[in-house]
Design an enzyme around this catalytic site. Structure first.
Site, PDB file in Angstrom:
ATOM      1  N   ASP A 248      -7.137   2.951  -3.283  1.00 38.18           N
ATOM      2  CA  ASP A 248      -7.890   2.975  -2.021  1.00 38.18           C
ATOM      3  C   ASP A 248      -8.177   4.426  -1.654  1.00 38.18           C
ATOM      4  O   ASP A 248      -7.251   5.215  -1.465  1.00 38.18           O
ATOM      5  CB  ASP A 248      -7.067   2.299  -0.912  1.00 38.18           C
ATOM      6  CG  ASP A 248      -7.824   2.198   0.410  1.00 38.18           C
ATOM      7  OD1 ASP A 248      -8.998   2.621   0.472  1.00 38.18           O
ATOM      8  OD2 ASP A 248      -7.229   1.681   1.386  1.00 38.18           O
TER       9      ASP A 248
ATOM     10  N   LYS B  96     -10.152  -7.354   6.995  1.00 41.97           N
ATOM     11  CA  LYS B  96      -9.184  -6.996   8.039  1.00 41.97           C
ATOM     12  C   LYS B  96      -9.708  -7.582   9.338  1.00 41.97           C
ATOM     13  O   LYS B  96     -10.764  -7.172   9.825  1.00 41.97           O
ATOM     14  CB  LYS B  96      -9.093  -5.478   8.207  1.00 41.97           C
ATOM     15  CG  LYS B  96      -8.272  -4.772   7.170  1.00 41.97           C
ATOM     16  CD  LYS B  96      -8.184  -3.296   7.474  1.00 41.97           C
ATOM     17  CE  LYS B  96      -7.589  -2.564   6.288  1.00 41.97           C
ATOM     18  NZ  LYS B  96      -7.770  -1.103   6.409  1.00 41.97           N
TER      19      LYS B  96
ATOM     20  N   ASP C  99     -13.957  -1.823   2.314  1.00 40.67           N
ATOM     21  CA  ASP C  99     -13.053  -2.029   3.459  1.00 40.67           C
ATOM     22  C   ASP C  99     -13.828  -1.572   4.706  1.00 40.67           C
ATOM     23  O   ASP C  99     -14.490  -2.382   5.374  1.00 40.67           O
ATOM     24  CB  ASP C  99     -11.759  -1.220   3.232  1.00 40.67           C
ATOM     25  CG  ASP C  99     -10.820  -1.168   4.431  1.00 40.67           C
ATOM     26  OD1 ASP C  99     -11.158  -1.707   5.502  1.00 40.67           O
ATOM     27  OD2 ASP C  99      -9.721  -0.579   4.325  1.00 40.67           O
TER      28      ASP C  99
ATOM     29  N   GLU D 115     -11.075   0.726  -3.785  1.00 41.10           N
ATOM     30  CA  GLU D 115     -11.415   0.376  -2.403  1.00 41.10           C
ATOM     31  C   GLU D 115     -12.082   1.561  -1.707  1.00 41.10           C
ATOM     32  O   GLU D 115     -11.560   2.673  -1.725  1.00 41.10           O
ATOM     33  CB  GLU D 115     -10.116  -0.017  -1.692  1.00 41.10           C
ATOM     34  CG  GLU D 115     -10.255  -0.561  -0.287  1.00 41.10           C
ATOM     35  CD  GLU D 115      -8.882  -0.947   0.291  1.00 41.10           C
ATOM     36  OE1 GLU D 115      -7.907  -1.133  -0.473  1.00 41.10           O
ATOM     37  OE2 GLU D 115      -8.784  -1.056   1.521  1.00 41.10           O
TER      38      GLU D 115
ATOM     39  N   LYS E 203      -2.913   4.930  -2.569  1.00 39.60           N
ATOM     40  CA  LYS E 203      -3.898   5.700  -1.822  1.00 39.60           C
ATOM     41  C   LYS E 203      -4.292   6.899  -2.685  1.00 39.60           C
ATOM     42  O   LYS E 203      -3.419   7.560  -3.273  1.00 39.60           O
ATOM     43  CB  LYS E 203      -3.288   6.200  -0.507  1.00 39.60           C
ATOM     44  CG  LYS E 203      -3.028   5.083   0.494  1.00 39.60           C
ATOM     45  CD  LYS E 203      -4.341   4.556   1.068  1.00 39.60           C
ATOM     46  CE  LYS E 203      -4.103   3.623   2.228  1.00 39.60           C
ATOM     47  NZ  LYS E 203      -5.358   3.084   2.785  1.00 39.60           N
TER      48      LYS E 203
ATOM     49  N   SER F 110       0.855  -1.183   0.000  1.00 37.80           N
ATOM     50  CA  SER F 110       0.000   0.000   0.000  1.00 37.80           C
ATOM     51  C   SER F 110       0.895   1.238   0.000  1.00 37.80           C
ATOM     52  O   SER F 110       1.737   1.387   0.890  1.00 37.80           O
ATOM     53  CB  SER F 110      -0.881  -0.044   1.259  1.00 37.80           C
ATOM     54  OG  SER F 110      -1.669   1.109   1.352  1.00 37.80           O
TER      55      SER F 110
ATOM     56  N   LYS G 225      -0.898  -0.918  -4.461  1.00 36.40           N
ATOM     57  CA  LYS G 225      -2.135  -0.191  -4.133  1.00 36.40           C
ATOM     58  C   LYS G 225      -1.762   1.255  -3.885  1.00 36.40           C
ATOM     59  O   LYS G 225      -0.888   1.544  -3.069  1.00 36.40           O
ATOM     60  CB  LYS G 225      -2.783  -0.825  -2.905  1.00 36.40           C
ATOM     61  CG  LYS G 225      -3.784   0.048  -2.166  1.00 36.40           C
ATOM     62  CD  LYS G 225      -4.544  -0.769  -1.126  1.00 36.40           C
ATOM     63  CE  LYS G 225      -4.710  -0.015   0.176  1.00 36.40           C
ATOM     64  NZ  LYS G 225      -5.453  -0.796   1.188  1.00 36.40           N
TER      65      LYS G 225
ATOM     66  N   GLY H  70      -4.383  -4.671   5.673  1.00 34.84           N
ATOM     67  CA  GLY H  70      -3.344  -4.480   6.691  1.00 34.84           C
ATOM     68  C   GLY H  70      -3.615  -3.225   7.490  1.00 34.84           C
ATOM     69  O   GLY H  70      -4.346  -2.334   7.043  1.00 34.84           O
TER      70      GLY H  70
HETATM   71  O1  OSB Z   1      -7.437   1.498   4.354  1.00 34.79           O
HETATM   72  O2  OSB Z   1      -6.281  -0.213   3.971  1.00 34.79           O
HETATM   73  C1  OSB Z   1      -6.463   0.836   4.601  1.00 34.79           C
HETATM   74  C2  OSB Z   1      -3.453   1.336   6.897  1.00 34.79           C
HETATM   75  C3  OSB Z   1      -4.057   1.916   8.000  1.00 34.79           C
HETATM   76  C4  OSB Z   1      -5.402   2.178   7.974  1.00 34.79           C
HETATM   77  C5  OSB Z   1      -6.166   1.846   6.843  1.00 34.79           C
HETATM   78  C6  OSB Z   1      -5.566   1.245   5.742  1.00 34.79           C
HETATM   79  C7  OSB Z   1      -4.190   1.018   5.763  1.00 34.79           C
HETATM   80  C8  OSB Z   1      -3.522   0.457   4.587  1.00 34.79           C
HETATM   81  C9  OSB Z   1      -2.730  -0.792   4.685  1.00 34.79           C
HETATM   82  O3  OSB Z   1      -3.627   0.933   3.490  1.00 34.79           O
HETATM   83  C10 OSB Z   1      -1.322  -0.621   5.081  1.00 34.79           C
HETATM   84  C11 OSB Z   1      -0.648  -1.944   5.400  1.00 34.79           C
HETATM   85  O4  OSB Z   1      -0.728  -2.397   6.564  1.00 34.79           O
HETATM   86  O5  OSB Z   1      -0.025  -2.532   4.522  1.00 34.79           O
HETATM   87 MG    MG Z   2      -8.549   0.478   2.853  1.00 30.20          MG
END
Ligand code: OSB
Ligand code: MG
Length: 367
Positions: free
Chosen positions: A188, A262, A238, A213, A163, A135, A161, A290
């Site tokens: 995401d 998750k 999510d 996402e 953000k 991510s 991925k 994650g």
């Molecule tokens: O939305 O997936 C999410 C990390 C913290 C809070 C929300 C998210 C995330 C991540 C994953 O994007 C990060 C990771 O642990 O690899």
């Molecule tokens: Mg997410």
């Protein structure tokens, strides 16, 4: 098995680089670890709350409070002997799923260690290793992002991925596609858009993303179903998926064609497995999300990600993605994959000297 008490421990872990999302920037983790002490063995659970209630309504100090004030006394009164009864004992208390998950995971780990069985075996694992996704946070500039993505691809990550948020979306995806070709790519939004952005989000369609996402807010499941009629990119929920029940409703509504599971968000690994089973029965692919976990949470996520319905690479990265020094032996990627731990329980334990050095507070709560 008799649970004698829980140790609540706070661990400060700096991140290798800031991780920016639409809900804020993390530069370090203040992780809450739960250690269940029983007459048979000890077990660990990692609470995946963030310090502020900006991803989910939970936050770390709140998790400590609800555990001490309500959950641990209820478990003490019920005299729980194994992890499977914890969900029922805590059911009268609404939500607070990340806190519940951490307690359940710690007791389950103790139970499995005592019996010599692994999380993977207990959950129904069918793979020895799983492919790793990564991510990638929002950055200052597109060139900076391209450098980061290039670095992760060089390391061997099987899926990227990105953000996204308004102002950091279409042009960023285009730049990554132009530079890196047909890598497995998804985005995401962490609830940063509204249904009014449907036409804008449809501009992602030409880039052949695996999924988008959680574009809309957590409670707007119906909005996601409407959005799915306008946007061709598969929608993956999510934040909205908090239980097998909400998963079933979202699937039925056509709001999600892929699910990010998750364990913390849904109340633990046992509920996570129920969502996996439900989604698989409906032909909905799932992947393991994650929460910037330490090696303890990562170990359990690897076990979950090795179930048969986890057909997309998850946000299960190597320890080095976030941490210079992990509290367990580091998870190191080989050919874009991580091995699923096979030892009793989580299969990993904290390295005492590292854990002690990073610990900022410890509290013992007897049962
Ligand atoms: O939305 O997936 C999410 C990390 C913290 C809070 C929300 C998210 C995330 C991540 C994953 O994007 C990060 C990771 O642990 O690899
Ligand atoms: Mg997410």
């Amino acid at each position: 098995m008799k649970v004698e008490g829980f140790e609540l421990r706070r661990v400060a872990m700096p991140l290798v680089s800031p991780f920016r999302t639409s809900f804020g920037t993390q530069t370090a983790r203040d992780i809450l670890l739960v250690r269940a002490v029983t007459d048979a063995a000890e077990g660990w659970g990692e609470c995946v709350t963030l310090p502020d209630p900006v991803y989910s309504p939970e936050y770390t100090d709140g998790a400590v409070d609800v555990m001490k004030r309500f959950f641990i006394p209820a478990l003490a009164a019920a005299g729980i002997a194994d992890a499977t009864s914890i969900g029922e004992v805590l059911k009268p208390f609404k939500a607070h799923r990340m806190a519940k998950a951490a307690l359940e995971t710690a007791v389950l780990d103790a139970e499995l260690r005592a019996e010599g069985r692994s999380f993977a075996r207990e959950l129904g694992s069918v793979h020895d290793s799983v492919p790793c996704g990564v991510s990638v946070g929002i950055m200052e500039s597109v060139p900076q992002l391209l450098d980061a993505v290039g670095g992760y691809l060089d390391e061997g990550y099987a899926r990227i991925k990105l953000k996204i948020e308004p102002g950091w979306d279409i042009q960023v995806v285009r730049a990554v596609r132009e530079r890196f070709g047909d890598v497995l790519l998804q985005v995401d939004a962490n609830t940063a858009y509204t249904l009014g952005d449907a036409r804008h989000l449809a501009k992602l369609d030409p880039f052949d993303l695996l999924l988008i996402e959680q574009p809309l807010e957590e409670e707007d499941v119906l909005g996601h179903a409407e959005l799915a009629k306008v946007v061709k990119t598969p929608i993956c929920l999510d934040e909205s998926i908090t239980s097998a029940q909400t998963a079933a409703a979202a699937i039925r509504l056509g709001a999600t064609s892929v699910i990010n599971i998750k364990p913390g968000r849904v109340g633990g690994y046992l509920e996570a497995r129920r969502i996996h089973d439900l989604a698989t029965a409906h032909g909905i692919p799932v992947w393991c999300g994650g929460m910037i976990e330490s090696g303890l949470g990562r170990a359990a996520n690897l076990a979950l990600a090795s179930l048969p319905g986890f057909t997309l690479p998850g946000d299960v990265s190597a320890s080095g993605r976030f941490y210079e020094t992990d509290i367990t032996e580091p998870f190191v990627m080989r050919d874009g994959r991580l091995d699923v731990p096979t030892g009793p329980g989580l299969g990993v334990t904290p390295v005492a000297a590292i854990l002690d050095e990073l610990t900022t507070a410890v509290e013992w709560v007897p049962v």
